[in-house]
Write an enzyme that holds these catalytic residues in place. Sequence first.
Site, PDB file in Angstrom:
ATOM      1  N   ASP A  17      40.203  38.912  37.828  1.00  0.00           N
ATOM      2  CA  ASP A  17      39.882  37.868  38.811  1.00  0.00           C
ATOM      3  C   ASP A  17      38.372  37.875  38.947  1.00  0.00           C
ATOM      4  O   ASP A  17      37.809  38.807  39.547  1.00  0.00           O
ATOM      5  CB  ASP A  17      40.578  38.164  40.146  1.00  0.00           C
ATOM      6  CG  ASP A  17      40.391  37.040  41.171  1.00  0.00           C
ATOM      7  OD1 ASP A  17      39.499  36.185  40.984  1.00  0.00           O
ATOM      8  OD2 ASP A  17      41.141  37.034  42.164  1.00  0.00           O
TER       9      ASP A  17
ATOM     10  N   GLU B 142      44.958  31.835  38.072  1.00  0.00           N
ATOM     11  CA  GLU B 142      44.200  31.089  39.082  1.00  0.00           C
ATOM     12  C   GLU B 142      43.253  30.095  38.430  1.00  0.00           C
ATOM     13  O   GLU B 142      42.464  30.460  37.558  1.00  0.00           O
ATOM     14  CB  GLU B 142      43.374  32.074  39.936  1.00  0.00           C
ATOM     15  CG  GLU B 142      42.451  31.393  40.927  1.00  0.00           C
ATOM     16  CD  GLU B 142      41.749  32.362  41.869  1.00  0.00           C
ATOM     17  OE1 GLU B 142      41.551  33.532  41.483  1.00  0.00           O
ATOM     18  OE2 GLU B 142      41.408  31.949  42.988  1.00  0.00           O
TER      19      GLU B 142
ATOM     20  N   ASP C 275      36.235  30.506  40.543  1.00  0.00           N
ATOM     21  CA  ASP C 275      37.173  31.574  40.925  1.00  0.00           C
ATOM     22  C   ASP C 275      38.386  31.487  39.998  1.00  0.00           C
ATOM     23  O   ASP C 275      39.253  30.634  40.197  1.00  0.00           O
ATOM     24  CB  ASP C 275      37.564  31.367  42.399  1.00  0.00           C
ATOM     25  CG  ASP C 275      38.509  32.428  42.922  1.00  0.00           C
ATOM     26  OD1 ASP C 275      38.763  33.418  42.207  1.00  0.00           O
ATOM     27  OD2 ASP C 275      38.993  32.263  44.063  1.00  0.00           O
TER      28      ASP C 275
ATOM     29  N   HIS D  43      35.788  31.408  49.424  1.00  0.00           N
ATOM     30  CA  HIS D  43      36.778  30.912  50.388  1.00  0.00           C
ATOM     31  C   HIS D  43      36.006  29.926  51.256  1.00  0.00           C
ATOM     32  O   HIS D  43      35.391  30.306  52.242  1.00  0.00           O
ATOM     33  CB  HIS D  43      37.375  32.052  51.216  1.00  0.00           C
ATOM     34  CG  HIS D  43      38.183  33.004  50.384  1.00  0.00           C
ATOM     35  ND1 HIS D  43      38.709  34.162  50.871  1.00  0.00           N
ATOM     36  CD2 HIS D  43      38.564  32.974  49.084  1.00  0.00           C
ATOM     37  CE1 HIS D  43      39.378  34.805  49.911  1.00  0.00           C
ATOM     38  NE2 HIS D  43      39.287  34.094  48.813  1.00  0.00           N
TER      39      HIS D  43
ATOM     40  N   ARG E 279      48.551  37.282  38.013  1.00  0.00           N
ATOM     41  CA  ARG E 279      48.095  36.114  38.788  1.00  0.00           C
ATOM     42  C   ARG E 279      47.429  35.167  37.797  1.00  0.00           C
ATOM     43  O   ARG E 279      46.777  35.620  36.850  1.00  0.00           O
ATOM     44  CB  ARG E 279      47.107  36.530  39.895  1.00  0.00           C
ATOM     45  CG  ARG E 279      46.576  35.363  40.701  1.00  0.00           C
ATOM     46  CD  ARG E 279      45.905  35.770  42.031  1.00  0.00           C
ATOM     47  NE  ARG E 279      44.730  36.609  41.878  1.00  0.00           N
ATOM     48  CZ  ARG E 279      44.712  37.918  42.073  1.00  0.00           C
ATOM     49  NH1 ARG E 279      45.809  38.564  42.438  1.00  0.00           N
ATOM     50  NH2 ARG E 279      43.605  38.616  41.906  1.00  0.00           N
TER      51      ARG E 279
ATOM     52  N   HIS F 178      50.876  36.687  48.928  1.00  0.00           N
ATOM     53  CA  HIS F 178      49.694  35.924  49.365  1.00  0.00           C
ATOM     54  C   HIS F 178      49.964  34.433  49.238  1.00  0.00           C
ATOM     55  O   HIS F 178      50.987  34.019  48.694  1.00  0.00           O
ATOM     56  CB  HIS F 178      48.440  36.337  48.588  1.00  0.00           C
ATOM     57  CG  HIS F 178      48.495  36.134  47.100  1.00  0.00           C
ATOM     58  ND1 HIS F 178      48.371  34.911  46.498  1.00  0.00           N
ATOM     59  CD2 HIS F 178      48.640  37.030  46.081  1.00  0.00           C
ATOM     60  CE1 HIS F 178      48.425  35.052  45.188  1.00  0.00           C
ATOM     61  NE2 HIS F 178      48.603  36.327  44.896  1.00  0.00           N
TER      62      HIS F 178
ATOM     63  N   HIS G 256      43.388  43.727  45.998  1.00  0.00           N
ATOM     64  CA  HIS G 256      41.923  43.724  46.024  1.00  0.00           C
ATOM     65  C   HIS G 256      41.340  44.906  45.252  1.00  0.00           C
ATOM     66  O   HIS G 256      40.263  45.406  45.579  1.00  0.00           O
ATOM     67  CB  HIS G 256      41.412  43.711  47.469  1.00  0.00           C
ATOM     68  CG  HIS G 256      41.688  42.420  48.182  1.00  0.00           C
ATOM     69  ND1 HIS G 256      41.611  42.270  49.542  1.00  0.00           N
ATOM     70  CD2 HIS G 256      42.061  41.202  47.704  1.00  0.00           C
ATOM     71  CE1 HIS G 256      41.921  41.021  49.876  1.00  0.00           C
ATOM     72  NE2 HIS G 256      42.200  40.357  48.773  1.00  0.00           N
TER      73      HIS G 256
ATOM     74  N   ASP H 200      13.949  51.237  50.869  1.00  0.00           N
ATOM     75  CA  ASP H 200      13.248  49.952  50.751  1.00  0.00           C
ATOM     76  C   ASP H 200      13.820  49.075  49.633  1.00  0.00           C
ATOM     77  O   ASP H 200      13.161  48.163  49.159  1.00  0.00           O
ATOM     78  CB  ASP H 200      11.745  50.174  50.550  1.00  0.00           C
ATOM     79  CG  ASP H 200      11.468  51.060  49.356  1.00  0.00           C
ATOM     80  OD1 ASP H 200      12.439  51.568  48.750  1.00  0.00           O
ATOM     81  OD2 ASP H 200      10.283  51.240  49.021  1.00  0.00           O
TER      82      ASP H 200
ATOM     83  N   TYR I  31      53.693  40.502  41.736  1.00  0.00           N
ATOM     84  CA  TYR I  31      53.217  41.887  41.695  1.00  0.00           C
ATOM     85  C   TYR I  31      54.423  42.796  41.921  1.00  0.00           C
ATOM     86  O   TYR I  31      55.004  42.785  43.009  1.00  0.00           O
ATOM     87  CB  TYR I  31      52.149  42.118  42.782  1.00  0.00           C
ATOM     88  CG  TYR I  31      51.133  40.983  42.793  1.00  0.00           C
ATOM     89  CD1 TYR I  31      50.014  41.021  41.965  1.00  0.00           C
ATOM     90  CD2 TYR I  31      51.335  39.841  43.586  1.00  0.00           C
ATOM     91  CE1 TYR I  31      49.107  39.958  41.932  1.00  0.00           C
ATOM     92  CE2 TYR I  31      50.448  38.778  43.566  1.00  0.00           C
ATOM     93  CZ  TYR I  31      49.334  38.840  42.733  1.00  0.00           C
ATOM     94  OH  TYR I  31      48.463  37.779  42.711  1.00  0.00           O
TER      95      TYR I  31
ATOM     96  N   GLU J 188      46.580  29.566  42.758  1.00  0.00           N
ATOM     97  CA  GLU J 188      46.629  30.930  42.241  1.00  0.00           C
ATOM     98  C   GLU J 188      47.904  31.697  42.590  1.00  0.00           C
ATOM     99  O   GLU J 188      47.855  32.706  43.297  1.00  0.00           O
ATOM    100  CB  GLU J 188      45.407  31.704  42.721  1.00  0.00           C
ATOM    101  CG  GLU J 188      45.130  31.630  44.228  1.00  0.00           C
ATOM    102  CD  GLU J 188      43.909  32.459  44.617  1.00  0.00           C
ATOM    103  OE1 GLU J 188      43.897  33.663  44.311  1.00  0.00           O
ATOM    104  OE2 GLU J 188      42.976  31.898  45.223  1.00  0.00           O
TER     105      GLU J 188
ATOM    106  N   HIS K  54      42.923  28.374  48.299  1.00  0.00           N
ATOM    107  CA  HIS K  54      41.950  28.212  49.381  1.00  0.00           C
ATOM    108  C   HIS K  54      40.939  27.166  48.944  1.00  0.00           C
ATOM    109  O   HIS K  54      40.813  26.873  47.751  1.00  0.00           O
ATOM    110  CB  HIS K  54      41.255  29.554  49.667  1.00  0.00           C
ATOM    111  CG  HIS K  54      40.759  30.258  48.430  1.00  0.00           C
ATOM    112  ND1 HIS K  54      39.568  29.945  47.839  1.00  0.00           N
ATOM    113  CD2 HIS K  54      41.317  31.232  47.655  1.00  0.00           C
ATOM    114  CE1 HIS K  54      39.405  30.708  46.764  1.00  0.00           C
ATOM    115  NE2 HIS K  54      40.455  31.492  46.610  1.00  0.00           N
TER     116      HIS K  54
HETATM  117  N1  GLY Z   1      38.799  35.988  44.098  1.00  0.00           N
HETATM  118  C1  GLY Z   1      39.109  35.721  45.419  1.00  0.00           C
HETATM  119  C2  GLY Z   1      40.322  34.924  45.526  1.00  0.00           C
HETATM  120  O1  GLY Z   1      40.977  34.692  44.532  1.00  0.00           O
HETATM  121  O2  GLY Z   1      40.655  34.442  46.562  1.00  0.00           O
HETATM  122 MN    MN Z   2      40.908  32.552  44.818  1.00  0.00          MN
HETATM  123 MN    MN Z   3      40.224  34.811  42.531  1.00  0.00          MN
END
Ligand code: GLY
Ligand code: MN
Ligand code: MN
Length: 440
Positions: free
Chosen positions: A261, A409, A272, A362, A407, A351, A244, A41, A390, A386, A355
């Site tokens: 991140d 961002e 973000d 996103h 990274r 990547h 991830h 619950d 890597y 971003e 976005h």
């Molecule tokens: N933290 C998700 C992205 O950077 O897209």
């Molecule tokens: Mn992002």
């Molecule tokens: Mn991010």
Amino acid sequence: MQTHPTEALAEFKSRRQQLIAQMVEGVAIIPTAAEAIRNRDSHYPYRFDSYFYYLTGFKEPEALLVLVAGNENKSILFCRDKDMEREIWDGFRYGAEAAKAEFGFDEAYSFNQLDEMLPKLLGNQTKLFYSLGADASWDARVTGWLNQVKSQARTGISAPDEVFDVRKLVDEMRLYKSAYEIDVMRRSANIAAAAHNRAMQKTRAGKMEYEIEAEFLHEFYRKGAQAPAYTSIVAGGANACTLHYNANNCVLKDGDLLLIDAGCELDGYASDITRTFPVNGKFSAAQKDVYELVLAAQAAAIAKVNTANHWNAPHEAALEVLAQGFIDLKLCKGSLSGVIESGDYKQFYMHRTGHWLGLDVHDAGEYKNKAGAWRQLEAGMTLTVEPGCYIRPADNVPEHFWNIGIRIEDDVMVTTAGAEVLTKNAIKTVVDIESIMAKS
Ligand code: GLY
Ligand code: MN
Ligand code: MN
């Protein structure tokens, strides 16, 4: 009592009117998200559906918005009844009457009246605007209502014979942030920036990744954010090369970098941010080379965020800088065009560069126009920038670069004058990072 942005209620109402105007005729059905059980619950923290929230500002579960367009235009909320017994346990509920008055709906009814009222509302309408396929249980319920209307055919009542995805219309609206939304996003970005700066100051070799997670969560909640906007990544050393990674349970080592991140959600809006910095406060020569490269790629991308460019221009700019850097650092071989065309750069940058950002991390909105071309950037659109690099251990990679994952961002809004970096308060130059970490 549910907090709601009173200053935005007129805006929520005007969004409903805009949607009704686009529908021209028909009925829109927009349910909010269901509560999700974590175990037995206990529930996950409740998060409303972004489309529903965008059109209502209403945060309670068990709610559904109906918009009617045509001869009569109106907005109807279905929501939970007032219930003193439940409110003692779970807290305040508006109930239909107060919700109608407070949120400016034309009509409001109990959620328990849905099955009685929806077939009536759908009768003799030509079009249904609904997000078919988003939720199987709502699909079944809506189908049931439609079938009830169809069963009345011999009494002369007709059912909608066309279904349009209501998200397509709302996505376009959500893409252009209003002054109210920009204000919330600036505040969300400022909280996340302060959280990243705090994390940087609290980092020491020997601490655990989750200890640093606790530091930025502390800042999120202390400043009024309701939740992290997504699962936070706190990745020391080689963990940063898992895009991830979110176990966040390893010890931070002297000589490693730490990639974080993390962003918060404030009044529905996500920030973000990614920052990468040395655990011991000082970049090694190899770390600095790669860091400066990613930072230069990000600067090149941000310089392309303006109304003269299309969505993909920032990505193309970042990619060009990164690919040239990979050649200069002897990570890739060949010419710039060769490395880009062959895709060799993907060993280190796999990547895209950003976005849309908004109610969803996103966020909603198409990236291409109807003709299939990248859409032009326009004032009010908000996106992340971003780039990263890597470097996993590999035979073709000099050893001093192994396990460097970086990274950087930021959240950027397109303006008529170019770009506004919403997250500019998050420290990111080598000099500033080393200086803040030396002082802490
Ligand atoms: N933290 C998700 C992205 O950077 O897209
Ligand atoms: Mn992002
Ligand atoms: Mn991010």
